[in-house]
Design an enzyme around this catalytic site. Structure first.
Site: not given
Ligand SMILES: *[C@@H]1O[C@H](CO)[C@@H](O)[C@H](O)[C@H]1NC(C)=O
Ligand SMILES: *[C@@H]1O[C@H](CO)[C@@H](O)[C@H](O)[C@H]1NC(C)=O
Ligand SMILES: *[C@@H]1O[C@H](CO)[C@@H](O)[C@H](O)[C@H]1NC(C)=O
Ligand SMILES: *[C@@H]1O[C@H](CO)[C@@H](O)[C@H](O)[C@H]1NC(C)=O
Ligand SMILES: *[C@@H]1O[C@H](CO)[C@@H](O)[C@H](O)[C@H]1NC(C)=O
Ligand SMILES: *[C@@H]1O[C@H](CO)[C@@H](O)[C@H](O)[C@H]1NC(C)=O
Ligand SMILES: *[C@@H]1O[C@H](CO)[C@@H](O)[C@H](O)[C@H]1NC(C)=O
Ligand SMILES: *[C@@H]1O[C@H](CO)[C@@H](O)[C@H](O)[C@H]1NC(C)=O
Ligand SMILES: *[C@@H]1O[C@H](CO)[C@@H](O)[C@H](O)[C@H]1NC(C)=O
Ligand SMILES: *[C@@H]1O[C@H](CO)[C@@H](O)[C@H](O)[C@H]1NC(C)=O
Ligand SMILES: *[C@@H]1O[C@H](CO)[C@@H](O)[C@H](O)[C@H]1NC(C)=O
Length: 416
Positions: A228, A251
């Protein structure tokens, strides 16, 4: 001249020696046999809350919320391991609730003039949390945490000023690894984060750092392997430096998400991001904002605010889906977003020397910057991106960018 500087040096050494020798020290023993060391850690922090040193050099099993607060001029040597129990029934209700995105924490570290260091490890024991989450899908809005299945953050620096955290490993976080909450002058350096699942369940919300209602935060010289955001600037993050980072599988370095809560004003300003290696990631340099929302109670968009003065410099990507992205319809249905565009404004964003290759997941598109209303003063120089995968050309998508002439690539409008 020589005599004078010698005097100054010996005085400094004396002062340091005095500070070290008078420092009260609390060493925490470990019980062993899987017994809970949490209460002993909490009482050591109470006993040594001021002008003290706390030594955590053992393997600790922690089944009790660590609430170490009112600290004032405290050194924490973590050379051992703090491992939280994977006791969901106990942790989900007992972890400290921090409201924003239903985040909770297992360790609330709070006070002023705190130095945490020592080469040790914080182990979130995340596997059982990810496996459970994989099957229950119990999450808050936008995939955050929930009240019924709250996955604690292993370390939160909260309500604090002047904190330095260095040379620590973090593994197996059930949720975000680090939360900087209502704090200022916080520096993290040489942090090694590994959040990787051993089973078929993915990790979830494994952000390296989330910064919220905080200013003057530096994150540097660190290594993050997760799934993430590598670093995320949540509402009211200002005066932030992120530099010399290696991020894998993440991410991206993300401004946001912002604008999630209707009626709330979110500000992210004065962010400087430099020397980033971003590998195998969903995004590189990212800004994500929810769309608008007609409901005044919405927790899925409708907020206001602004993003201003953000610089991404010397940013290298490899196998990244979206090397540069601005998305003002984050987690928002496209029709709802078209009808209720985001009211949060974005300006003064600069990309210098963003280089590398995308994954090809977005075909030939390597840049996708789409604003809901006009974004002012967005510039890019030294952009050298190629599209990976099967792409044979490189495409740059722009929408509502006032300063298109100050981008060193040719924009095309989005197709839909
Ligand atoms: C918080 O958790 C509750 C209950 O699990 C959920 O309904 C709500 O959407 C969550 N809020 C946010 C902001 O995620
Ligand atoms: C943090 O500070 C806020 C504002 O001063 C206060 O309301 C809150 O209770 C504090 N949080 C904790 C966990 O102490
Ligand atoms: C995770 O969920 C997927 C899809 O539902 C399932 O196939 C898989 O077995 C689950 N993994 C674990 C470890 O439970
Ligand atoms: C850039 O960051 C990397 C870590 O990703 C580090 O090894 C390198 O020394 C940094 N370069 C400079 C010039 O600071
Ligand atoms: C980087 O992430 C990829 C998956 O995203 C993983 O396969 C690989 O092992 C990671 N590399 C390192 C050095 O951890
Ligand atoms: C952010 O700061 C602004 C200005 O001080 C304030 O109005 C707003 O409520 C803050 N937002 C959050 C999420 O704290
Ligand atoms: C923009 O942000 C940078 C990085 O935090 C800061 O050094 C600079 O002073 C800011 N500029 C303005 C005009 O606030
Ligand atoms: C561009 O960034 C890379 C790191 O990604 C760095 O090695 C290089 O020196 C930078 N180039 C310029 C012109 O600053
Ligand atoms: C958002 O903007 C629209 C028009 O641009 C306006 O009608 C609405 O009141 C704004 N909402 C908020 C919460 O500011
Ligand atoms: C590239 O083309 C091959 C063969 O058609 C296909 O299997 C693969 O999925 C494509 N890769 C990407 C990233 O689209
Ligand atoms: C943009 O397009 C124009 C006209 O086709 C061309 O002359 C120019 O070289 C292009 N610029 C870049 C940076 O590709």
């Amino acid at each position: 001249m020589i005599a004078k500087s010698l005097t100054v040096t010996s005085l400094a050494v004396l002062a340091l020696a005095r500070a070290t020798s008078t420092r009260k020290t609390c060493k925490v023993a470990a019980i062993g046999g899987g017994e809970d060391d949490g209460p002993a850690i909490n009482s050591a922090f109470k006993k040594c809350a001021k002008n003290s040193k706390i030594v955590l050099d053992k393997y600790y099993v922690v089944d009790t919320l660590l609430k170490t607060e009112n600290l004032d001029n405290v050194e924490i040597e973590l050379s051992g391991t703090v491992q939280y129990t994977p006791d969901i029934a106990k942790w989900s209700p007992q972890s400290l609730y921090l409201t924003y995105q239903n985040a909770t924490t297992a360790w609330w570290l709070s006070g002023k003039d705190i130095h945490l260091y020592g080469g040790g490890t914080i182990d979130g024991n995340g596997q059982v949390w990810w496996d459970t989450y994989n099957n229950t899908h119990d999450s808050g809005t936008a995939g955050g945490s929930s009240r019924t299945f709250a996955r604690p953050i292993p370390l939160t620096v909260g309500n604090s000023t002047n904190v330095k955290i260095e040379n620590i490993k973090q593994i197996g976080s059930p949720f975000w690894n680090n939360f900087v909450y209502q704090s200022s002058h916080v520096t993290y350096t040489n942090i090694h984060i590994n959040t990787v699942s051993d089973s078929s369940s993915p990790t979830a919300n494994s952000d390296g750092w989330d910064i919220y209602r905080s200013s003057d935060v530096t994150i540097e010289n660190s290594h993050v392997n997760n799934d993430d955001d590598c670093v995320s600037f949540k509402p009211n993050s200002t005066n932030i430096i992120v530099q010399n980072m290696w991020c894998n599988g993440s991410h991206g370095i993300s401004v946001g998400s912002l604008g999630q809560y209707a009626g709330e004003m979110d500000i992210v300003a004065n962010v400087f991001v430099k020397n980033i290696t971003m590998l195998n990631a969903q995004n590189g340099a990212r800004i994500k904002v929810f769309g608008g929302n007609p409901s005044p109670q919405s927790t899925m968009g409708g907020g206001t605010g602004y993003v201003r003065n953000i610089t991404f410099r010397d940013f290298h990507v490899q196998n990244v889906d979206n090397p540069i992205i601005i998305d003002q319809c984050y987690s928002t249905n496209a029709d709802v977003c078209a009808q209720y565009p985001s009211n949060l404004s974005i300006s003064d964003v600069h990309y210098y020397n963003v280089t590398g290759t995308s994954s090809g997941a977005e075909g030939s598109v390597v840049v996708d910057i789409e604003c809901s209303a006009t974004c002012n003063d967005i510039t890019a120089t030294g952009t050298h991106l190629t599209a990976g995968g099967n792409a044979t050309s490189t495409e740059y998508i722009c929408k509502n960018i006032a300063t298109q002439a100050q981008l060193d690539f040719n924009c095309t409008a989005p197709s839909s």
